[in-house]
Motif scaffolding. Structure first.
Motif, short mmCIF file in Angstrom:
data_model
loop_
_atom_site.label_atom_id
_atom_site.label_comp_id
_atom_site.label_asym_id
_atom_site.label_seq_id
_atom_site.Cartn_x
_atom_site.Cartn_y
_atom_site.Cartn_z
N LYS A 56 0.85 -1.20 0.00
CA LYS A 56 0.00 0.00 0.00
C LYS A 56 0.88 1.24 0.00
CE LYS A 56 -3.78 -2.15 2.52
NZ LYS A 56 -4.72 -2.05 3.64
N PRO A 57 0.40 2.32 -0.63
CA PRO A 57 1.18 3.57 -0.59
C PRO A 57 1.34 4.07 0.85
CG PRO A 57 -0.60 3.70 -2.22
CD PRO A 57 -0.84 2.46 -1.41
N VAL A 60 -0.25 9.65 3.69
CA VAL A 60 0.21 11.02 3.83
C VAL A 60 -0.99 11.95 4.01
CG1 VAL A 60 1.04 12.89 2.33
CG2 VAL A 60 2.45 10.86 2.65
N ILE A 62 -2.26 15.36 3.32
CA ILE A 62 -1.92 16.48 2.43
C ILE A 62 -2.56 17.76 2.94
CG2 ILE A 62 -2.11 17.38 0.08
CD1 ILE A 62 -2.13 14.34 -0.77
N VAL A 65 -1.58 22.12 -1.59
CA VAL A 65 -1.21 21.73 -2.95
C VAL A 65 -1.19 22.96 -3.84
CG1 VAL A 65 -1.79 20.26 -4.93
CG2 VAL A 65 -2.35 19.50 -2.61
N ALA A 73 0.24 19.14 -10.45
CA ALA A 73 0.03 19.69 -9.12
C ALA A 73 1.22 19.33 -8.23
CB ALA A 73 -1.25 19.12 -8.53
N VAL A 74 1.65 20.27 -7.42
CA VAL A 74 2.77 20.03 -6.51
C VAL A 74 2.26 20.07 -5.07
CG1 VAL A 74 5.13 20.69 -5.87
CG2 VAL A 74 4.21 21.37 -8.10
N ILE A 75 2.52 19.00 -4.34
CA ILE A 75 2.17 18.99 -2.92
C ILE A 75 3.27 19.75 -2.19
CG2 ILE A 75 1.75 17.54 -0.90
CD1 ILE A 75 0.97 15.33 -3.08
N LYS A 76 2.89 20.85 -1.51
CA LYS A 76 3.87 21.74 -0.88
C LYS A 76 3.96 21.53 0.63
CE LYS A 76 5.51 24.53 -4.11
NZ LYS A 76 6.95 24.60 -4.34
N ALA A 78 2.80 18.42 3.50
CA ALA A 78 2.13 17.17 3.83
C ALA A 78 2.88 16.51 4.98
CB ALA A 78 2.09 16.25 2.62
N TYR A 79 2.19 15.61 5.68
CA TYR A 79 2.80 14.94 6.83
C TYR A 79 2.58 13.43 6.74
CZ TYR A 79 2.98 19.69 8.53
OH TYR A 79 3.25 21.03 8.63
N PHE A 80 3.52 12.68 7.26
CA PHE A 80 3.35 11.24 7.31
C PHE A 80 2.30 10.89 8.36
CE2 PHE A 80 7.69 11.80 5.72
CZ PHE A 80 7.61 11.04 4.57
N SER A 84 -3.37 2.54 9.40
CA SER A 84 -4.32 1.82 10.26
C SER A 84 -4.36 0.33 9.91
CB SER A 84 -5.72 2.43 10.13
OG SER A 84 -6.07 2.51 8.77
N THR A 85 -3.56 -0.04 8.93
CA THR A 85 -3.53 -1.45 8.54
C THR A 85 -2.07 -1.89 8.40
OG1 THR A 85 -3.48 -1.01 6.16
CG2 THR A 85 -5.65 -1.10 7.18
N HIS A 122 -5.70 -4.92 13.38
CA HIS A 122 -5.99 -5.29 11.99
C HIS A 122 -5.72 -6.78 11.75
CE1 HIS A 122 -6.32 -4.84 7.64
NE2 HIS A 122 -5.17 -5.46 7.52
N PRO B 57 -4.23 4.38 0.69
CA PRO B 57 -3.81 5.79 0.66
C PRO B 57 -3.56 6.27 -0.77
CG PRO B 57 -2.54 4.53 2.27
CD PRO B 57 -3.32 3.53 1.47
N ALA B 73 8.33 15.41 10.70
CA ALA B 73 8.88 15.63 9.36
C ALA B 73 7.82 16.27 8.48
CB ALA B 73 9.32 14.30 8.77
N ILE B 75 6.75 17.08 4.59
CA ILE B 75 6.98 16.82 3.18
C ILE B 75 6.80 18.16 2.45
CG2 ILE B 75 6.17 15.58 1.13
CD1 ILE B 75 5.05 13.48 3.27
N LYS B 76 7.87 18.61 1.79
CA LYS B 76 7.87 19.94 1.17
C LYS B 76 7.66 19.89 -0.33
CE LYS B 76 8.82 23.00 4.42
NZ LYS B 76 7.90 24.12 4.68
N ALA B 78 6.14 16.99 -3.26
CA ALA B 78 5.67 15.65 -3.62
C ALA B 78 4.69 15.78 -4.77
CB ALA B 78 5.01 14.98 -2.41
N TYR B 79 4.48 14.68 -5.46
CA TYR B 79 3.57 14.68 -6.62
C TYR B 79 2.61 13.51 -6.55
CZ TYR B 79 7.00 18.02 -8.27
OH TYR B 79 7.80 19.11 -8.36
#
Lengths: 197, 197
Positions: A56-57, A60, A62, A65, A73-76, A78-80, A84-85, A122, B57, B73, B75-76, B78-79
């Motif tokens: 799984k990805p 994050v 977000i 953006v 689109a650029v995510i400017k 975001a946090y980890f 939940s799984t 889980h 996700p 951390a 994330i500054k 991302a795409y």
């Protein structure tokens, strides 16, 4: 100096030698992470129609953006987020497969802090609904397959005030070693074949 | 002016009315997205030990991460990446469940451009390995359950030069309407019960 093949790819003598000797060297020298090895393995399973199992990805959150015109689109910001799984799931021989992969540098035991409560819950749920749930542990220069049911027992022992790790001896007794393979690097489905089919 | 309950939560008269009348109004008025409805549904299934089905996700390619001291951390850069699978999967009654959810504002047909080749290939693979694969369509003010096998047929028709959408008539004939429920908003497992158990 970098030597290049006619197709432009650089010649990497070290990697070549490592790949050929794969069976005889410890994985920690191969420069591959547990995640990379698993991705290669799952790719092999998919391409050979053996199983469909994906990672799984990374989750994050977000926050912001940017949408520059004419480009992606650029995510400017975001946090980890905590998952939940577990990280891996899919299907093999009609069965639902679900697992987590973790590694430790610890030389004598596998710390339970590598897992978190959500993942444990889980795994319980997956077992309740008839799925195959397990963990792949990378420890003591070896890959191990440990059924979720055992991990749950160790988790409960910790919750009851017991030790915060799984000892090397317990792993030797309860987990299955996964030999390093050439095509399927971490051929965990072989263990599943023995245990469930 | 915002009225508040003793616990501090704001009083939302509109939402209250909407929830009570849920069965009789079209979903487009409810202010809930397809994704939110599905998340609620899956949460209900999970909490009531009916099934374990999660949305994966959003896949993100992380390019740059800042690690400010003493805080999380960030994330500054991302795409967004295209997913190689469907968005939802999990387990129900021991069976592997896998689906994608898509909506259209189109009033006469469901455009196939809502799906991409990777997802179609993934669905084929899931069927090959004995999983339950389908799509949930939000169209014409209604939720529909369409088995992957039908979607694959429409996809092939398009690849052979045929129409680029599924007509409203085809959906009426082949898909199952999913009535809006109160506890499980989009109770797609009811359709699965009829079709597979």
């Amino acid at each position: 100096m970098i030597f290049r093949y006619p197709n432009g790819k650089p010649y990497k003598p070290d990697k070549q030698i490592k790949e050929n000797k794969q069976q005889s060297i410890t994985y920690s020298n191969r420069g591959m992470t547990l995640e990379e090895d698993l991705n290669e393995t799952n790719k092999y399973y998919l391409e050979n129609q053996i199983a469909v199992i994906h990672k799984k990805p990374t989750p994050v959150q977000i926050v912001h953006v940017d949408y520059p015109r004419r480009s992606a689109a650029v995510i400017k910001e975001a946090y980890f987020k905590q998952s939940s799984t577990t990280d891996y799931n899919g299907i093999y021989k009609g069965k639902y497969i679900d697992f987590e992969a973790k590694e430790t540098k610890n030389k004598t035991s596998f710390p339970l802090q590598n897992f978190h409560e959500h993942q444990i819950e889980h795994m319980k749920n997956i077992l309740h609904h008839g799925g195959i749930s397990f963990v792949i542990l990378s420890a003591f220069n070896q890959y191990y397959f440990l059924e979720a049911t055992h991990l749950l027992t160790f988790w409960e022992r910790q919750s009851a005030g017991g030790r915060k790790s799984i000892s090397m001896k317990e792993i030797a007794e309860l987990a299955y070693k996964i030999p390093l393979g050439y095509q399927a690097r971490i051929d965990y489905l072989k263990i599943i074949d023995k245990l469930y089919f």
